[in-house]
Write an enzyme that holds these catalytic residues in place. Structure first.
Site: not given
Length: 322
Positions: A38, A107
């Protein structure tokens, strides 16, 4: 028997502790470890998001037997697929063949940082299929030139490759992504026990390949404290499903989306407390759906050592019976 893994949850954990947690997971007896990749945490309270690939390099040197995998890396924007291939091949060498490259279509939360906008889902799937094809070609060790709809590669070649090709896992949540996984991947990644996605993957050519899932839990001798911690750090996961989560651009947006989520809402899907049977029941749902590997996420960076002690003494012996 289902292989039980441990998740290095980078969104809640400082980089050096992640390395120590990997060593502890190996000592405890986990079968493998995965790491999230991330740029942002899901919520501000989680407070961390170190560069997963630097952590992986350190983990490869600090562990000896533990298989490692990204869960998952997005190769369509923040990283060019040719660079992902080089990183993964180097990890294959450093880990002496213990590394698997888990890939997903990503995402908005992590990919918007390069300032190129966030493509619609259909475009992302086409980008992802191209990216996986490029990575697989580069893993051959040959020169690769590629001119696609989204990516160009100009005479690229990987010079440091492991003795055996790095396996590729592809994350799926529906029929289209399951077909991409069956065509391009050595294994399937599905977060939740979704037998329909497993069946689609197997029908499209993935029969016999490993299937990886992930289960979040909050171990604590105080069940109420575990439930409160799970709500504080994991309420984002109950914020509306993957189609919503893939589009939100930042932790503040996940906070807003999860504003009405209650502790009991989180506890319905996250085992909280010290009941071994609750975790066994949750993992059994994956096993019944055809999963071969399940990685456990212990919610709360400051609760990892108590979790390892409980896992070694009580949890892992119980899960070995599945």
């Amino acid at each position: 028997m289902v292989n039980i893994g441990y998740t290095l949850m980078s969104e809640q954990t400082p980089a050096r502790q992640l390395v120590g947690n990997a060593v502890a997971a190996e000592h405890t007896g986990f079968d493998f470890a995965v790491i999230s990749d991330h740029y942002f945490p899901w919520l501000e309270e989680m407070g961390h998001s170190p560069y997963a690939w630097s952590v992986l390099g350190a983990v490869a040197q600090a562990t000896r037997r533990l298989p490692l995998m990204t869960y998952v890396t997005c190769p369509i924007m923040r990283y060019h697929p040719a660079v992902v291939a080089q990183k993964a091949a180097t990890m294959g060498v450093l880990s002496e063949g213990r590394f698997t490259l888990g890939l997903g279509a990503g995402e908005n939360l992590n990919e918007h940082v390069i300032g190129e906008g966030w493509p619609p889902a259909d475009t992302r799937h086409r980008m992802f299929a191209e990216a996986v094809e490029i990575i697989r070609r580069l893993f051959s060790g040959d020169y690769v030139t590629y001119n696609g709809e989204f990516y160009d590669v100009d005479s690229a070649k990987l010079y440091d490759l492991p003795d055996e090709r790095v396996p590729i896992g592809v994350a799926a949540s529906g029929g289209r992504s399951a077909r991409i996984a069956a065509e391009h991947a050595d294994l399937l990644v599905v977060n939740d026990p979704m037998p329909e996605v497993v069946a689609q993957f197997q029908a499209a050519g993935g029969a016999g390949k490993p299937i990886y899932g992930q289960l979040a839990l909050a171990y604590d001798s105080d069940a109420e404290a575990a439930e409160q911690r799970a709500h504080r750090l994991w309420r984002w996961a109950a914020a509306g499903g993957w189609k919503v989560m893939a589009e939100l651009p930042g932790p503040v947006n996940f906070e807003a989306a999860a504003s009405s989520v209650r502790p009991e809402d989180v506890a319905r899907s996250v085992p909280c407390g010290a009941e071994v049977d609750a975790v066994v029941h949750a993992v059994r749902a994956f096993a019944d759906a055809g999963f071969t590997h399940v990685a456990l996420v212990q919610i709360g960076a400051d609760q990892q050592q108590p979790f390892f002690e409980w896992a070694e003494k009580d949890l892992l012996p119980a899960l070995r019976g599945l």
